[in-house]
Design an enzyme around this catalytic site. Structure first.
Site, PDB file in Angstrom:
ATOM      1  N   SER A 139     -51.747 -47.140 -16.884  1.00 27.68           N
ATOM      2  CA  SER A 139     -52.000 -47.383 -15.677  1.00 27.68           C
ATOM      3  C   SER A 139     -50.810 -46.677 -14.882  1.00 27.68           C
ATOM      4  O   SER A 139     -49.855 -46.074 -15.396  1.00 27.68           O
ATOM      5  CB  SER A 139     -51.601 -49.116 -15.220  1.00 27.68           C
ATOM      6  OG  SER A 139     -51.471 -49.256 -13.912  1.00 27.68           O
ATOM      7  N   TYR A 152     -46.482 -56.997 -16.500  1.00 25.50           N
ATOM      8  CA  TYR A 152     -47.524 -55.714 -16.399  1.00 25.50           C
ATOM      9  C   TYR A 152     -46.726 -54.192 -16.557  1.00 25.50           C
ATOM     10  O   TYR A 152     -47.215 -53.568 -17.258  1.00 25.50           O
ATOM     11  CB  TYR A 152     -48.587 -55.871 -15.549  1.00 25.50           C
ATOM     12  CG  TYR A 152     -49.769 -54.990 -15.581  1.00 25.50           C
ATOM     13  CD1 TYR A 152     -50.565 -54.870 -16.479  1.00 25.50           C
ATOM     14  CD2 TYR A 152     -49.697 -54.001 -14.528  1.00 25.50           C
ATOM     15  CE1 TYR A 152     -51.784 -54.190 -16.515  1.00 25.50           C
ATOM     16  CE2 TYR A 152     -50.896 -53.107 -14.619  1.00 25.50           C
ATOM     17  CZ  TYR A 152     -51.833 -53.180 -15.698  1.00 25.50           C
ATOM     18  OH  TYR A 152     -52.702 -52.287 -15.585  1.00 25.50           O
TER      19      TYR A 152
END
Length: 285
Positions: A139, A152
């Site tokens: 990501s 995350y």
């Protein structure tokens, strides 16, 4: 010889679309997921029976050792494995002070150790056959930290470091490794993260205003989120490369520019921009 692909987290989002895309291109796809009931989505989306026949749903919980052992047994049925896409993951939101350490561990169990688990199951096959491609879905959060997303973000930073070392380790065996770094797409990962974040928050929390600002920021930018098919197509393109020259492949609106700005701006200026832009300057920092 038909090509074989293994995809984790294949029941939704990038994993679902990548599964269908690769099956359309002639891969036999082992579509792994934690809930096999969700495999019912494939017949509703795939009308070509030949394509549908190339998709085999298979139960895998990437954080469970028994499940990984079952995957190893299953892989013995295939003469070769050409491609592994480590896609399984989720986003846990919240502010660090208020997130339980147990929840940080769960985030890493799926996003990091899960990818390592599956990779270790497949590497002996790829090493023996002297070819294969491993694509880890990271990501922009693996390159850029965001407030209210530390579980995350830290898991994706860890995945990036693991992938970089892995690429150097397996290159001499003819195995290629690449990272996909998506920005914001029309999947439910960001909205679900904020929902989880709110579950931690009470009105008397010192981070309550920040949480509201973070939700407002994400909601305000939803219309700009990209079509996740773009990521599936990029994975397909990388899988087709005979020589993958780069490790990292950023994708999505503004992603490359954000990474560039972070690398060029002095930290003090970058920090000011992020806090004021994302958290709307709710408090002086």
């Amino acid at each position: 010889m038909s090509k074989v692909a293994v995809i984790t987290g294949a029941s939704s989002g990038f994993g679902l679309l990548t599964t269908i895309k690769l099956a359309e291109e002639g891969y036999d796809v082992l579509a792994t997921m934690r809930n096999l009931d969700k495999a019912k989505v494939f017949p509703s989306l795939v009308k070509d029976q030949n394509v549908l026949n190339r998709i085999e749903p298979f139960y895998v919980d990437v954080s469970d050792e028994e499940s990984i052992q079952n995957l190893k047994v299953k892989l013995n049925a295939f003469p070769h494995v050409h491609l592994l896409v480590n896609n399984a993951g989720y986003a846990l939101g919240g502010f660090s002070e208020e997130i339980k350490l147990e929840d940080y561990r769960k985030q890493f169990d799926t996003n990091v150790f899960g990818a390592i688990n599956v990779t270790q199951a497949i590497l002996p096959i790829m090493r023996r056959q002297q070819f294969g491609t491993i694509i880890n879905v990271s990501s922009i959060s693996g390159r850029v930290g965001f407030p209210g997303m530390s579980p995350y973000v830290s898991s994706k930073y860890a995945l990036e470091g693991y992938s970089e070392s892995l690429r150097l380790e397996v290159k001499l065996f003819g195995i290629q490794v690449a990272l996909i770094e998506p920005g914001s797409y029309r999947t439910n990962i960001w909205s679900s993260s904020v929902e989880q974040s709110e579950a931690y928050m009470k009105e008397d929390s010192p981070y309550y205003e920040y949480t509201a600002a973070l939700k407002s920021y994400i909601n305000a930018n939803e219309e700009a989120h990209g079509n996740p098919m773009e990521v599936a197509e990029l994975i397909s393109q990388i899988a087709a490369m005979k020589k993958i020259k780069k490790l990292r492949y950023p994708v999505g609106s503004g992603v490359k520019m954000t990474i560039l700005f972070k690398s060029l701006l002095p930290w003090a200026l970058w920090e000011k921009v992020v806090v004021k832009h994302v958290l709307k300057g709710k408090r002086d920092v």
